[in-house]
Structures are given as structure tokens and as C-alpha cells.
Write an enzyme that holds these catalytic residues in place. Sequence first.
Site, PDB file in Angstrom:
ATOM      1  N   CYS A 118       2.823  16.708  -7.365  1.00  0.00           N
ATOM      2  CA  CYS A 118       2.459  16.866  -8.771  1.00  0.00           C
ATOM      3  C   CYS A 118       3.624  17.477  -9.530  1.00  0.00           C
ATOM      4  O   CYS A 118       4.234  18.443  -9.070  1.00  0.00           O
ATOM      5  CB  CYS A 118       1.235  17.781  -8.875  1.00  0.00           C
ATOM      6  SG  CYS A 118       0.775  18.238 -10.555  1.00  0.00           S
ATOM      7  N   LYS A 163       0.858  -1.192   0.000  1.00  0.00           N
ATOM      8  CA  LYS A 163       0.000   0.000   0.000  1.00  0.00           C
ATOM      9  C   LYS A 163       0.890   1.236   0.000  1.00  0.00           C
ATOM     10  O   LYS A 163       1.836   1.312   0.782  1.00  0.00           O
ATOM     11  CB  LYS A 163      -0.888   0.017   1.236  1.00  0.00           C
ATOM     12  CG  LYS A 163      -1.899   1.153   1.241  1.00  0.00           C
ATOM     13  CD  LYS A 163      -2.623   1.330   2.548  1.00  0.00           C
ATOM     14  CE  LYS A 163      -3.323   0.096   3.010  1.00  0.00           C
ATOM     15  NZ  LYS A 163      -4.109   0.310   4.257  1.00  0.00           N
ATOM     16  N   HIS A 216      -0.034  14.978 -15.202  1.00  0.00           N
ATOM     17  CA  HIS A 216      -1.464  14.762 -15.443  1.00  0.00           C
ATOM     18  C   HIS A 216      -1.909  15.382 -16.762  1.00  0.00           C
ATOM     19  O   HIS A 216      -2.839  14.899 -17.392  1.00  0.00           O
ATOM     20  CB  HIS A 216      -2.296  15.313 -14.265  1.00  0.00           C
ATOM     21  CG  HIS A 216      -2.115  16.773 -14.039  1.00  0.00           C
ATOM     22  ND1 HIS A 216      -1.173  17.286 -13.162  1.00  0.00           N
ATOM     23  CD2 HIS A 216      -2.735  17.841 -14.597  1.00  0.00           C
ATOM     24  CE1 HIS A 216      -1.250  18.596 -13.173  1.00  0.00           C
ATOM     25  NE2 HIS A 216      -2.176  18.954 -14.039  1.00  0.00           N
TER      26      HIS A 216
HETATM   27  S1  FES Z   1       1.204  14.878 -11.944  1.00  0.00           S
HETATM   28 FE1  FES Z   1      -0.294  16.348 -11.479  1.00  0.00          FE
HETATM   29  S2  FES Z   1      -1.884  15.212 -10.632  1.00  0.00           S
HETATM   30 FE2  FES Z   1      -0.395  13.736 -11.084  1.00  0.00          FE
END
Ligand code: FES
Length: 112
Positions: free
Chosen positions: A87, A59, A91
Site C-alpha cells: 500500500c 494472474k 486508496h
Molecule cells: S494503496 Fe492502499 S490499499 Fe491500495
Amino acid sequence: MTMPTLPTTGFNISKDQLLVALPVAVVAAAGGFFLSSYLNGRNCQKGQVNTCICKDSPKVVHSFDMEDIGTKAVYCRCWKSKKFPYCDGAHTKHNEETGDNVGPLIIKKRDA
Ligand code: FES
């Protein structure tokens, strides 16, 4: 001399009945196939969200003290960041490639 008769199943169907039953069976089979494909596609538990981060761990958990976060922290929720749990903007590429809409979790102090 009488000819031997073959045993019958008791199931008789006329040509007209067959002409109706065959398309109904084909449509039912195709409908079942597409319904099954649709329902399997909705099952998110089969695929893994995390494809590369700490795969040797059962996990993945990160914990931070609020006092250590500072004025602002940006955490990854797409599991694609090379700086996970932070981040790094990965994404954006993921969203462009997949049509997904994931983004980070931003925690900040007021007025930051
Ligand atoms: S890299 Fe930005 S949310 Fe995953």
C-alpha cells in the site's frame, strides 16, 4: 358493384381500451429498462478491478514467507498502489473520487 374488403387480423381495440393500454405499455417498458439498468450495474464481473498492475500476466500472485515480513506489512487491496503489492496510500484518492471504502490489509506481529 361491391367494394372489396380488406382482410382483418381479428384484433380489434376500442379507443377507450387504447387509452388504458398505451400508458400501461409505456410504464412497463420504462420499468423494464430501469430494472435492466439496475441489474447490469450490480454485475461486477464486467469491469476489471486491476487496471494497471502486471497486465501481461494471466494472474497476479505474490507470495511472502512469514519470516521475511518483519514486524508489520501493509498490503494494497485497491489495486491502485504504485508499490503494489504494498500500500502506498493511493486508496485514499480512489475512495475520494469514487465513494468507495477500500483500504489495505495490515499484517503485524503482536505488540508491534
Ligand atoms: S494503496 Fe492502499 S490499499 Fe491500495
